[in-house]
Design a protein around this motif. Structure first.
Motif, short mmCIF file in Angstrom:
data_model
loop_
_atom_site.label_atom_id
_atom_site.label_comp_id
_atom_site.label_asym_id
_atom_site.label_seq_id
_atom_site.Cartn_x
_atom_site.Cartn_y
_atom_site.Cartn_z
N HIS A 351 0.85 -1.18 0.00
CA HIS A 351 0.00 0.00 0.00
C HIS A 351 0.89 1.23 0.00
N LYS A 355 -0.68 6.29 2.66
CA LYS A 355 -1.89 5.74 3.30
C LYS A 355 -1.54 5.19 4.68
N LEU A 402 -5.83 -1.58 5.71
CA LEU A 402 -5.59 -1.28 4.30
C LEU A 402 -5.79 -2.54 3.45
N GLY A 406 -8.48 -2.81 0.66
CA GLY A 406 -8.05 -3.24 -0.66
C GLY A 406 -8.96 -4.33 -1.18
#
Ligand SMILES: *Cc1c(COP(=O)(O)O)cnc(C)c1O
Length: 418
Positions: A351, A355, A402, A406
């Protein structure tokens, strides 16, 4: 227009104190060990010493050594301690400055003025060669002193200065080479011995920027850290910058610039008497200098002593190891190079690092960011030994979040497409 003006009537301290506490309410909760940039927190006691010592000499002026032998004496002791810690020769010279940027400016100025005097350097001719990872204070100094500065790409496997590439960049106008101990973006010590060999072979001034490492690396070395000799032990090192207001844990407004010899150091000083105010000598940029900052630097150094600095250094390295090991154990992040001191940068591999930073900030952690490659950047304090485990826990949670986002984003787009 919303420009502030003076209040018509002054306010008393209790009123002000309340107002200022309220203003501080919006700042990062650094006392909790959740800030890893800007502040170096060695704990309540060292902070108390700095605070009291600063207050005690808050009015005294470093410009007047004859009026304030107390300040002059403490200043010289601080400088001598710096020269000793960084292994300067007996003839070494130093001065106490307002911070790393001023220390760097003065080293560059001394180098330029020596080149003017000793090799007839003409205006517009001088050039500095620095690794791409060097601090922007060199560009600021070069700009002000009308010197050219060349940033040379570094080795992107180790994040160290590329000595061969720097050698290849040298021209007839090169007056200074720079290495960092460590550099700020990656926290990695440049190959100072190899830079020193180059500097000696080509007879060029080598400055080692130890702003962030100068009062840390000597103790890390004693604790067995795997770092090259980074100081005046290398014959090519002619000057160094080392900040007391970083890992010296002094109050802000305190750094040292150190020279291999007094002759060389005199090129940074200024003397003037062609005005009605009489003879004026200043060792650095400032005229009036804060007695409080000088006294606090002396007091904190004296309070910690060698055993205190060994202990703070040990705790910082332990905190870094917790984070480094945490990063190594997590899927989706990777440390840049092999940090040896109190700084660490790590990038997101699944990522965007931005982020990850956002997720950590949402959990109250505040740190800096390195851009090549995009990565999280932490500059650790002894206080972080307490909070490093929860940092790693939160990092794990942010990465999981994340991952989930995702997955759901993928599902969502599949659904949408379907
Ligand atoms: C902090 C730092 C500087 C600049 O010091 P200031 O005190 O912020 O002016 C220069 N070089 C390095 C490597 C630093 O970490």
């Amino acid at each position: 227009m919303s420009r502030a003006t003076l209040p018509e009537q002054g306010k008393d301290w209790p009123t002000l104190e309340a107002e200022m506490r309220e203003r501080a309410g919006g700042d990062v909760a650094w006392r909790d060990g959740k800030l890893a940039v800007y502040i170096f927190n060695a704990g309540e006691e060292a902070m108390h010493v700095a605070h009291e010592a600063y207050g005690m000499f808050i009015s005294e002026n470093g410009l007047g050594p004859m009026a304030f032998p107390s300040i002059a004496g403490m200043e010289q002791e601080v400088i001598d301690r710096g020269l000793s810690l960084l292994n300067a020769p007996d003839d070494g010279f130093g001065s106490l400055t307002s911070g790393g940027s001023e220390s760097i400016y003065l080293a560059v100025k001394a180098c330029r003025d020596q080149a003017k005097k000793e090799r007839g350097l003409k205006p517009g001719e001088g050039q500095l060669i620095v690794p791409r990872s060097a601090h922007p204070a060199f560009d600021k100094a070069a700009h002000a002193l009308e010197l050219e500065i060349v940033r040379v790409p570094i080795n992107m496997d180790t994040y160290e200065a590329d000595v061969d590439a720097m050698a290849a960049a040298i021209t007839d106008h090169t007056i200074m080479l720079v290495g960092s101990a460590p550099n700020f973006p990656y926290g990695i010590v440049d190959p100072i011995p190899a830079l020193s060999d180059l500097a000696v072979a080509r007879d060029i001034w080598l400055h080692v920027d130890a702003c962030v490492g100068g009062y840390f690396a000597p103790f890390a070395e004693q604790l067995g850290a795997d770092i090259p000799a980074f100081d005046f032990r290398n014959p090519g090192v002619r000057s160094m910058s080392a900040d007391l207001h970083k890992y010296g844990y002094a109050a802000k407004g305190a750094s040292t610039v150190l020279h291999r010899s007094k002759d060389q150091g005199m090129h940074q000083t200024f003397t003037f008497d062609d005005w009605p105010g009489g003879h004026m000598y200043t060792p650095n940029m400032a005229g009036t200098r804060p007695g409080g900052a000088i006294a606090a630097a002396w007091a904190v150094m004296t309070h910690l002593g060698v055993d205190g600095y060994l202990d703070t250094t040990r705790r910082v390295i332990a905190a870094r190891k917790i984070i480094e090991d945490g990063v190594a154990a997590l899927d989706g992040v990777r440390t840049l190079g092999s940090p040896q001191l109190g700084l660490i940068a790590f990038e997101g591999t699944k990522h965007p690092s931005g982020k990850i930073l956002g997720g950590m900030m949402a959990r109250g952690w505040f740190s800096a960011f390195t851009t090549e490659p995009s990565s999280m950047h932490l500059m650790l304090s002894p206080k972080h030994l307490e909070t490093a485990p929860s940092y790693v826990e939160d990092l794990k949670a942010v990465l999981a979040e994340l991952d989930d986002a995702g997955e759901s984003a993928k599902e969502a787009s599949v659904n949408y497409a379907g």
